[in-house]
Motif scaffolding. Structure first.
Motif, PDB file in Angstrom:
ATOM      1  N   LEU A  65      41.465  27.663  30.409  1.00  0.00           N
ATOM      2  CA  LEU A  65      40.938  27.457  29.043  1.00  0.00           C
ATOM      3  C   LEU A  65      40.225  26.131  28.827  1.00  0.00           C
ATOM      4  O   LEU A  65      39.604  25.928  27.780  1.00  0.00           O
ATOM      5  N   TYR A  66      40.327  25.195  29.768  1.00  0.00           N
ATOM      6  CA  TYR A  66      39.720  23.882  29.496  1.00  0.00           C
ATOM      7  C   TYR A  66      39.749  23.082  30.789  1.00  0.00           C
ATOM      8  O   TYR A  66      40.661  23.260  31.602  1.00  0.00           O
ATOM      9  N   HIS A  67      38.757  22.207  30.956  1.00  0.00           N
ATOM     10  CA  HIS A  67      38.758  21.279  32.089  1.00  0.00           C
ATOM     11  C   HIS A  67      38.732  19.849  31.574  1.00  0.00           C
ATOM     12  O   HIS A  67      38.381  19.600  30.416  1.00  0.00           O
ATOM     13  N   PRO A 100      37.783  13.468  19.621  1.00  0.00           N
ATOM     14  CA  PRO A 100      36.553  13.883  20.292  1.00  0.00           C
ATOM     15  C   PRO A 100      36.153  15.286  19.837  1.00  0.00           C
ATOM     16  O   PRO A 100      36.934  15.973  19.182  1.00  0.00           O
ATOM     17  N   SER A 101      34.965  15.691  20.192  1.00  0.00           N
ATOM     18  CA  SER A 101      34.534  17.048  19.843  1.00  0.00           C
ATOM     19  C   SER A 101      33.463  17.512  20.803  1.00  0.00           C
ATOM     20  O   SER A 101      32.559  16.744  21.153  1.00  0.00           O
ATOM     21  N   SER A 102      33.553  18.752  21.184  1.00  0.00           N
ATOM     22  CA  SER A 102      32.580  19.349  22.087  1.00  0.00           C
ATOM     23  C   SER A 102      31.170  19.159  21.510  1.00  0.00           C
ATOM     24  O   SER A 102      30.902  19.574  20.376  1.00  0.00           O
ATOM     25  N   GLY A 103      30.311  18.502  22.284  1.00  0.00           N
ATOM     26  CA  GLY A 103      28.940  18.267  21.826  1.00  0.00           C
ATOM     27  C   GLY A 103      28.848  17.299  20.663  1.00  0.00           C
ATOM     28  O   GLY A 103      27.796  17.179  20.043  1.00  0.00           O
ATOM     29  N   ASN A 104      29.953  16.600  20.337  1.00  0.00           N
ATOM     30  CA  ASN A 104      30.006  15.683  19.188  1.00  0.00           C
ATOM     31  C   ASN A 104      29.604  16.402  17.894  1.00  0.00           C
ATOM     32  O   ASN A 104      29.011  15.784  17.003  1.00  0.00           O
ATOM     33  N   LEU A 105      29.944  17.664  17.779  1.00  0.00           N
ATOM     34  CA  LEU A 105      29.506  18.448  16.612  1.00  0.00           C
ATOM     35  C   LEU A 105      30.554  18.487  15.496  1.00  0.00           C
ATOM     36  O   LEU A 105      30.252  18.847  14.370  1.00  0.00           O
ATOM     37  N   ARG A 114      28.587  22.641  37.272  1.00  0.00           N
ATOM     38  CA  ARG A 114      27.778  21.726  38.095  1.00  0.00           C
ATOM     39  C   ARG A 114      27.625  20.363  37.439  1.00  0.00           C
ATOM     40  O   ARG A 114      26.576  19.731  37.524  1.00  0.00           O
ATOM     41  N   GLN A 115      28.676  19.901  36.780  1.00  0.00           N
ATOM     42  CA  GLN A 115      28.630  18.576  36.151  1.00  0.00           C
ATOM     43  C   GLN A 115      29.230  17.558  37.131  1.00  0.00           C
ATOM     44  O   GLN A 115      30.396  17.680  37.522  1.00  0.00           O
ATOM     45  N   ASP A 116      28.444  16.544  37.490  1.00  0.00           N
ATOM     46  CA  ASP A 116      28.890  15.551  38.474  1.00  0.00           C
ATOM     47  C   ASP A 116      30.184  14.855  38.056  1.00  0.00           C
ATOM     48  O   ASP A 116      30.974  14.444  38.909  1.00  0.00           O
ATOM     49  N   GLY A 167      38.054   9.130  30.198  1.00  0.00           N
ATOM     50  CA  GLY A 167      38.169  10.579  30.388  1.00  0.00           C
ATOM     51  C   GLY A 167      37.007  11.314  29.751  1.00  0.00           C
ATOM     52  O   GLY A 167      36.283  10.741  28.934  1.00  0.00           O
ATOM     53  N   THR A 168      36.848  12.562  30.109  1.00  0.00           N
ATOM     54  CA  THR A 168      35.881  13.440  29.420  1.00  0.00           C
ATOM     55  C   THR A 168      36.412  14.865  29.424  1.00  0.00           C
ATOM     56  O   THR A 168      36.769  15.399  30.485  1.00  0.00           O
ATOM     57  N   GLY A 169      36.467  15.463  28.237  1.00  0.00           N
ATOM     58  CA  GLY A 169      36.795  16.879  28.137  1.00  0.00           C
ATOM     59  C   GLY A 169      35.636  17.694  28.685  1.00  0.00           C
ATOM     60  O   GLY A 169      34.479  17.304  28.534  1.00  0.00           O
ATOM     61  N   ILE A 170      35.952  18.810  29.323  1.00  0.00           N
ATOM     62  CA  ILE A 170      34.896  19.661  29.891  1.00  0.00           C
ATOM     63  C   ILE A 170      35.129  21.096  29.421  1.00  0.00           C
ATOM     64  O   ILE A 170      36.008  21.799  29.925  1.00  0.00           O
ATOM     65  N   GLY A 171      34.327  21.498  28.431  1.00  0.00           N
ATOM     66  CA  GLY A 171      34.444  22.865  27.925  1.00  0.00           C
ATOM     67  C   GLY A 171      33.575  23.832  28.707  1.00  0.00           C
ATOM     68  O   GLY A 171      33.752  25.039  28.631  1.00  0.00           O
ATOM     69  N   CYS A 172      32.624  23.264  29.476  1.00  0.00           N
ATOM     70  CA  CYS A 172      31.720  24.117  30.252  1.00  0.00           C
ATOM     71  C   CYS A 172      32.226  24.241  31.684  1.00  0.00           C
ATOM     72  O   CYS A 172      32.218  23.255  32.434  1.00  0.00           O
ATOM     73  N   TYR A 173      32.720  25.397  32.032  1.00  0.00           N
ATOM     74  CA  TYR A 173      33.194  25.666  33.399  1.00  0.00           C
ATOM     75  C   TYR A 173      33.012  27.145  33.647  1.00  0.00           C
ATOM     76  O   TYR A 173      32.859  27.934  32.692  1.00  0.00           O
ATOM     77  N   GLN A 202      39.175   2.704  21.003  1.00  0.00           N
ATOM     78  CA  GLN A 202      38.251   2.518  22.134  1.00  0.00           C
ATOM     79  C   GLN A 202      38.027   3.812  22.921  1.00  0.00           C
ATOM     80  O   GLN A 202      37.187   3.870  23.799  1.00  0.00           O
ATOM     81  N   ARG A 203      38.803   4.884  22.589  1.00  0.00           N
ATOM     82  CA  ARG A 203      38.642   6.144  23.317  1.00  0.00           C
ATOM     83  C   ARG A 203      37.214   6.659  23.222  1.00  0.00           C
ATOM     84  O   ARG A 203      36.639   6.746  22.161  1.00  0.00           O
ATOM     85  N   ARG A 204      36.651   6.972  24.347  1.00  0.00           N
ATOM     86  CA  ARG A 204      35.295   7.534  24.410  1.00  0.00           C
ATOM     87  C   ARG A 204      35.266   8.539  25.550  1.00  0.00           C
ATOM     88  O   ARG A 204      36.128   8.526  26.422  1.00  0.00           O
ATOM     89  N   SER A 205      34.209   9.337  25.595  1.00  0.00           N
ATOM     90  CA  SER A 205      33.991  10.207  26.742  1.00  0.00           C
ATOM     91  C   SER A 205      33.123   9.489  27.758  1.00  0.00           C
ATOM     92  O   SER A 205      32.110   8.879  27.379  1.00  0.00           O
ATOM     93  N   GLY A 206      33.519   9.572  29.028  1.00  0.00           N
ATOM     94  CA  GLY A 206      32.684   9.038  30.098  1.00  0.00           C
ATOM     95  C   GLY A 206      31.466   9.934  30.276  1.00  0.00           C
ATOM     96  O   GLY A 206      31.602  11.153  30.374  1.00  0.00           O
TER      97      GLY A 206
HETATM   98  C1  LIG Z   1      36.518  20.570  23.761  1.00  0.00           C
HETATM   99  C2  LIG Z   1      35.554  19.594  24.379  1.00  0.00           C
HETATM  100  C3  LIG Z   1      34.672  20.010  25.362  1.00  0.00           C
HETATM  101  C4  LIG Z   1      33.787  19.099  25.929  1.00  0.00           C
HETATM  102  N1  LIG Z   1      32.956  19.508  26.949  1.00  0.00           N
HETATM  103  C5  LIG Z   1      32.150  18.618  27.567  1.00  0.00           C
HETATM  104  C6  LIG Z   1      31.398  18.994  28.716  1.00  0.00           C
HETATM  105  O1  LIG Z   1      31.446  20.142  29.189  1.00  0.00           O
HETATM  106  N2  LIG Z   1      30.613  18.037  29.306  1.00  0.00           N
HETATM  107  C7  LIG Z   1      30.551  16.745  28.821  1.00  0.00           C
HETATM  108  O2  LIG Z   1      29.829  15.918  29.399  1.00  0.00           O
HETATM  109  N3  LIG Z   1      31.279  16.367  27.736  1.00  0.00           N
HETATM  110  C8  LIG Z   1      32.077  17.260  27.116  1.00  0.00           C
HETATM  111  N4  LIG Z   1      32.857  16.863  26.055  1.00  0.00           N
HETATM  112  C9  LIG Z   1      32.771  15.498  25.534  1.00  0.00           C
HETATM  113  C10 LIG Z   1      32.034  15.458  24.188  1.00  0.00           C
HETATM  114  O3  LIG Z   1      30.655  15.607  24.419  1.00  0.00           O
HETATM  115  C11 LIG Z   1      32.362  14.158  23.459  1.00  0.00           C
HETATM  116  O4  LIG Z   1      33.696  14.216  23.044  1.00  0.00           O
HETATM  117  C12 LIG Z   1      31.481  13.969  22.238  1.00  0.00           C
HETATM  118  O5  LIG Z   1      30.149  13.737  22.606  1.00  0.00           O
HETATM  119  C13 LIG Z   1      31.959  12.807  21.400  1.00  0.00           C
HETATM  120  O6  LIG Z   1      31.973  11.619  22.140  1.00  0.00           O
HETATM  121  P1  LIG Z   1      33.289  10.755  22.302  1.00  0.00           P
HETATM  122  O7  LIG Z   1      34.300  11.613  23.012  1.00  0.00           O
HETATM  123  O8  LIG Z   1      32.854   9.547  23.119  1.00  0.00           O
HETATM  124  O9  LIG Z   1      33.775  10.378  20.927  1.00  0.00           O
HETATM  125  C14 LIG Z   1      33.757  17.755  25.483  1.00  0.00           C
HETATM  126  C15 LIG Z   1      34.664  17.341  24.503  1.00  0.00           C
HETATM  127  C16 LIG Z   1      35.557  18.237  23.961  1.00  0.00           C
HETATM  128  C17 LIG Z   1      36.535  17.762  22.928  1.00  0.00           C
END
Ligand SMILES: Cc1cc2nc3c(=O)[nH]c(=O)nc-3n(C[C@H](O)[C@H](O)[C@H](O)COP(=O)(O)O)c2cc1C
Length: 549
Positions: free
Chosen positions: A523-525, A107-112, A444-446, A498-504, A333-337
């Protein structure tokens, strides 16, 4: 550590905190015309296609965590291709209207996707004879030849390692993240690198291989090995920052680190190099604070993290309830919710399984990190059957318990919750509904309130930097990224997401916990729950001829 570097790290960290009243400095809007291209190519570098192996029998997901694998596969064209595919490859294409974008195994923050992957390979039987450096291209699933080593270099580099060993390298293109997130982007690059390390460690485990970070190479030496110091071959502002090297060995490995002699670097530089990096954006915004923190956290020559740290990690011997899932299936199948249903719960057994997976040990993926764990978890429990909602702590290094207790809010209970085995260092701090507080603290992310639970990763911050050096700032994020990657996979194995949360909001979390100064920092949520799919999105296969996962 150098006082200046330490100061620069603290300054960067504090400057990039989000506050209730003010976010860390960013671009203030997205300039779509300069959006970085997500894939790096080395133009004119020879290409080595990698095949797909859809018929490889899968192993069970639980086997990924075994320190003594039952089978060890040889290094060959299949295992190289699968290692790349199941760590840094594509997992899907998504489509919405006319827009189409890819998702990856990591995964990557913002899919960047700032992380680029390199392999340093010797002769691979039946595949290629020439040792050298390769760059992985995920969208085309191929390797680009960056260099061919002069005679004798490979043998010198890998002296002492068993046949079939090789090196993996990761770098970051800061601009990719900074384009959207501005100054906080350096943190996200490090978290992403941690996720990628974990993805690589698990991909290596598919073949019974070991993977662990190299602890004695300076950043400058890594740059030389991976060809990242060849400045003329990169567009300015789009250079790659070396992050780390890892050695992969066939089977368990407790031997010495990768050798590093000065004349080796000269030989590496005199290798035959190929290709020029593609341009990712037509224009750039400079973020000097990122250049400064990158500089302050480069590993100086002569630094040795050593392998001793590995021995300090704790081993939990309690059994883990088994999962019927397949390893490759879970990885793909891993994805972010994107949203959670706000209703479903996880069983206590399922939750305890996740807690156990998060404890450090001598098994994968923890055996990849040559330092004692420094990350502890504060849980916001919303919907775990049989566990009262409230704020809880998982203290991942027993020696730290007294220090955390002494630093945290005095009214915290530190009680062992009923139904949780006594060998799990899991404590109830404060009972009560914390859905709203969790969501608010996560910008403030639900999603942080609508799942089974969410959590904050609280690290031993100032003491770690004092012990190792300012460069260890990156390692703290990598460990947090590893935890995030396990949570992603465990969420899938539990039937959730699951979903990584870098914004907190950094300091409000510290205030809630009563933590002052820099001894501990968040450092991370992360959040886990039952996802609500967005029906407007179409899922397409990652590569032609495959079915969507
Ligand atoms: C370090 C990190 C921080 C992230 N922060 C957020 C977040 O604050 N809010 C959110 O909705 N998703 C967050 N994500 C999820 C990413 O947006 C997601 O991994 C990306 O869009 C790629 O999608 P995928 O995980 O389904 O492959 C984060 C993911 C990572 C790895």
């Amino acid at each position: 550590m150098s006082a200046t570097d330490a100061r620069r790290v603290l300054d960067y960290h504090d400057a990039t905190k989000h506050h209730f009243t003010r976010y860390a400095r960013g671009p203030g809007g997205l300039d779509w015309a300069s959006q970085p291209y997500p894939f790096r190519y080395y133009l004119e570098a020879p290409e080595v296609p990698l095949d797909h192996f859809p018929d490889t029998p899968d192993i069970s997901y639980d086997e990924l965590y075994l320190d003594q694998p039952s089978l060890i596969d040889p290094l060959d064209a299949r295992t190289i291709a699968e290692l790349c595919r199941y760590s840094l490859g594509l997992s899907a294409w998504k489509q919405f209207g006319a827009s189409r974008w890819s998702l990856r195994v990591n995964p990557s923050s913002g899919n960047l996707h700032p992380t680029e992957g390199y392999l340093v390979l010797g002769p691979v039987p039946g595949w290629r004879d020439a040792p050298g450096v390769y760059h992985y291209v995920p969208d085309r699933h191929l390797l680009e030849v960056r260099s061919v080593f002069p005679v004798g270099l490979w043998e010198r580099l890998m002296a002492g390692f068993p046949e079939g060993s090789f090196v993996v390298g990761l770098s970051s293109v800061h601009w990719r993240e900074a384009w959207k997130y501005g100054e906080r982007a350096f943190r996200y690059c490090q978290l992403d690198a941690g996720h990628a390390v974990c993805a690589l460690r698990f991909a290596a485990a598919l073949f019974g291989w070991h993977l662990s970070l190299v602890g004695n190479w300076s950043t400058e030496a890594m740059a030389a090995l991976l060809g990242l110091d060849r400045r003329e071959e990169f567009p300015p502002d789009e250079r790659e920052e070396p992050e780390l090297l890892a050695v992969v060995t066939p089977g368990p490995w407790a031997g010495p680190d990768l050798s590093l002699a000065h004349e080796l670097l000269e030989k590496i530089r005199s290798s035959r190099w190929f290709g020029k990096a593609n341009r990712l954006s037509s224009r750039h915004v400079p973020w000097t604070i990122i250049d400064e923190v990158a500089d302050a956290t480069r590993i100086p020559p002569g630094t040795a993290l050593g392998t001793a740290g590995r021995l300090l990690t704790e081993e939990s011997s309690s059994p883990i309830s088994p999962s019927p899932a397949g390893a490759r299936q879970i990885m793909l199948q891993r994805r972010s919710g994107l949203a959670f249903d706000g209703e479903s719960s996880i069983s206590l057994e399922g939750f305890l399984r996740i807690l156990r997976r998060l404890l450090p040990g001598r098994h994968p993926p923890w055996d990849a990190l040559p330092w004692p764990s420094a990350v502890h978890l504060v849980f916001f429990v919303h919907r775990v059957a049989g566990l009262p909602h409230g704020i809880y702590a998982l203290v991942r290094r027993a020696e730290i318990l007294d220090r955390i207790r002494a630093s945290a809010r005095k009214e915290f209970l530190w009680e062992r919750p009923g139904g949780v085995p006594a060998d799990l260092p899991f404590f109830l701090l404060l009972p009560g509904d914390c859905r709203e507080v969790a969501a608010v603290l996560s910008c403030r992310q639900d999603i942080a309130g609508d799942g089974y639970f969410s959590l904050g990763m609280i690290v031993e911050f100032s003491t770690s930097l004092e012990r190792h050096g300012a460069w260890f700032y990156r390692n703290l994020f990598w460990e947090a990224g590893l935890i995030g990657q396990i949570l992603y996979l465990e969420a899938e194995a539990a039937g959730g997401r699951g979903t990584g949360i870098g914004c907190y909001f950094d300091d409000p979390v510290h205030e809630l916990l009563g933590l002052q100064g820099h001894e501990f920092q968040d450092l991370y949520h992360f959040t886990v729950g039952t996802p609500i799919e967005d029906p407007r999105l179409t899922t397409l296969p990652p590569y032609p001829g495959e079915v969507p996962v």
